[in-house]
Design an enzyme around this catalytic site. Sequence first.
Site, short mmCIF file in Angstrom:
data_model
loop_
_atom_site.label_atom_id
_atom_site.label_comp_id
_atom_site.label_asym_id
_atom_site.label_seq_id
_atom_site.Cartn_x
_atom_site.Cartn_y
_atom_site.Cartn_z
CG MET A 118 -2.18 -0.81 1.01
SD MET A 118 -3.23 -0.76 2.45
CE MET A 118 -2.22 -1.62 3.65
CE1 TYR A 176 0.05 2.93 -11.28
CE2 TYR A 176 -0.30 0.98 -9.94
CZ TYR A 176 -0.50 2.33 -10.18
OH TYR A 176 -1.25 3.07 -9.30
N GLY A 220 -10.77 -7.42 -0.72
CA GLY A 220 -12.01 -7.42 0.04
C GLY A 220 -12.16 -8.56 1.02
C1 LIG Z 1 -4.04 3.30 0.31
C2 LIG Z 1 -3.81 2.19 -0.68
C3 LIG Z 1 -2.63 2.15 -1.40
C4 LIG Z 1 -2.37 1.09 -2.30
N1 LIG Z 1 -1.15 1.03 -2.91
C5 LIG Z 1 -0.81 -0.08 -3.61
C6 LIG Z 1 0.52 -0.28 -4.06
O1 LIG Z 1 1.44 0.53 -3.84
N2 LIG Z 1 0.77 -1.41 -4.76
C7 LIG Z 1 -0.20 -2.34 -5.03
O2 LIG Z 1 0.09 -3.34 -5.68
N3 LIG Z 1 -1.46 -2.18 -4.59
C8 LIG Z 1 -1.78 -1.09 -3.86
N4 LIG Z 1 -3.05 -0.98 -3.34
C9 LIG Z 1 -4.01 -2.06 -3.52
C10 LIG Z 1 -3.98 -3.02 -2.31
O3 LIG Z 1 -2.77 -3.75 -2.28
C11 LIG Z 1 -5.16 -4.02 -2.37
O4 LIG Z 1 -5.12 -4.69 -3.59
C12 LIG Z 1 -6.51 -3.33 -2.21
O5 LIG Z 1 -6.51 -2.46 -1.10
C13 LIG Z 1 -7.63 -4.37 -2.05
O6 LIG Z 1 -7.41 -5.16 -0.90
P1 LIG Z 1 -8.26 -4.91 0.47
O7 LIG Z 1 -9.69 -5.08 0.09
O8 LIG Z 1 -7.77 -5.96 1.42
O9 LIG Z 1 -7.96 -3.50 0.93
C14 LIG Z 1 -3.35 0.09 -2.49
C15 LIG Z 1 -4.55 0.17 -1.79
C16 LIG Z 1 -4.79 1.18 -0.89
C17 LIG Z 1 -6.09 1.21 -0.11
#
Ligand SMILES: Cc1cc2nc3c(=O)[nH]c(=O)nc-3n(C[C@H](O)[C@H](O)[C@H](O)COP(=O)(O)O)c2cc1C
Length: 365
Positions: free
Chosen positions: A26, A182, A302
């Site tokens: 993240m 990307y 999710g």
């Molecule tokens: C604040 C934020 C920053 C993120 N930055 C990245 C990142 O740098 N690289 C990446 O592959 N995914 C990034 N994501 C996506 C997360 O890794 C993840 O796929 C997404 O939050 C869904 O998972 P979750 O439902 O558990 O939050 C980011 C998500 C959030 C919320």
Amino acid sequence: MSEKALLKPYNKGNFTLRNRVVMAPMTRSRAANEAKKPEEGLHDIYYQQRASAGLIITEGSQVSEEAVGYINTPGIHTEEQVEGWKQVTEAVHEKNGTIFIQLWHVGRMSHPDFHDGDLPLAPSAINPEAKSYTPEGFKDTVIPKAMTKEDIARTIEDFKNAAQNAVKAGFDGVEIHSSNGYLFHQFFNATSNTRTDEYGGSIENRARFFFEVLDEVKKVIPESKIGARFNPSLNGMFGMTMDEETIPTFEYIIKKLDHEYDLAYIHLSEPFNDVSDIPFAVENIAEHFRPMYNGTLMINGGFDQESGNKVIESGNADLVSFGKLYVSNPDLVERFKNDWDMADWDEDTFYTPGKEGYIDYETHK
Ligand SMILES: Cc1cc2nc3c(=O)[nH]c(=O)nc-3n(C[C@H](O)[C@H](O)[C@H](O)COP(=O)(O)O)c2cc1C
């Protein structure tokens, strides 16, 4: 030992984790310094607070200046940045944690403001029609520069160099960010890659750049310490549009990784949005790709404790990564273990500088 699937240790080949709870990468935009390096008292504390995860994957970290597309993201291409990351890996290892760094190149998801007015790089000169978060706020993306063979060769070197720096900084491994619209994803999809050379035109050609990078990276860090991330059904976000060859492209890549490579893991995302009306999309990513991949499969998107345990028990995934839950629950593993409540995250401080909304989320009381 707990019987919960997520909390069981994971052991496959050389890859051993104390549980199956992964902190997803993240971007938090806290490297608000000239050197774009992780800061003492900030990044080290943030990651150390979350060290009970089976595995931490850091925020996307640019492999070069050219790779940047967002403000205040840390890099892994200078000595100063390596020194900054050393503090992070030491802090995590002090707590017996395991940490990989995500290696990132945004390609066309950038803006000339980040590159002294030069155009961002991409497989083809096609504007993603998205927004870039520049130092002056959101701006429209532009038509990028189609990468020359020289640009491609230099970028491959940048990934290799970044992986070498990751080893120097004490990381346990690297994750190649071949996801979320990307640079690599731009090569994979036919709507963003219209090249007519060996990097475009066919599925094999569109995957070539990724495998060339992987083949160089594995010269400096063993395959068992390399992960790769994919988001096959990404559509209508981050400039990505699926077509009938999109899923077959990911099937080709994942089968090739299965047959010819021995990576630490592949990290897949379930669709970021509703794709039920997209004829080319797959709605259940883990279920679809599991039969094609015998190595370690990490799933994301999710999940909570209940659905995370279920997906592991079903056999469709070996590890589950959690994003937003890890923003606000540094002790996520302990909360799962004890069935404690989850704290809510504050979206307003996802990308703001400083400690607030970053290292001030508390452990459960
Ligand atoms: C604040 C934020 C920053 C993120 N930055 C990245 C990142 O740098 N690289 C990446 O592959 N995914 C990034 N994501 C996506 C997360 O890794 C993840 O796929 C997404 O939050 C869904 O998972 P979750 O439902 O558990 O939050 C980011 C998500 C959030 C919320």
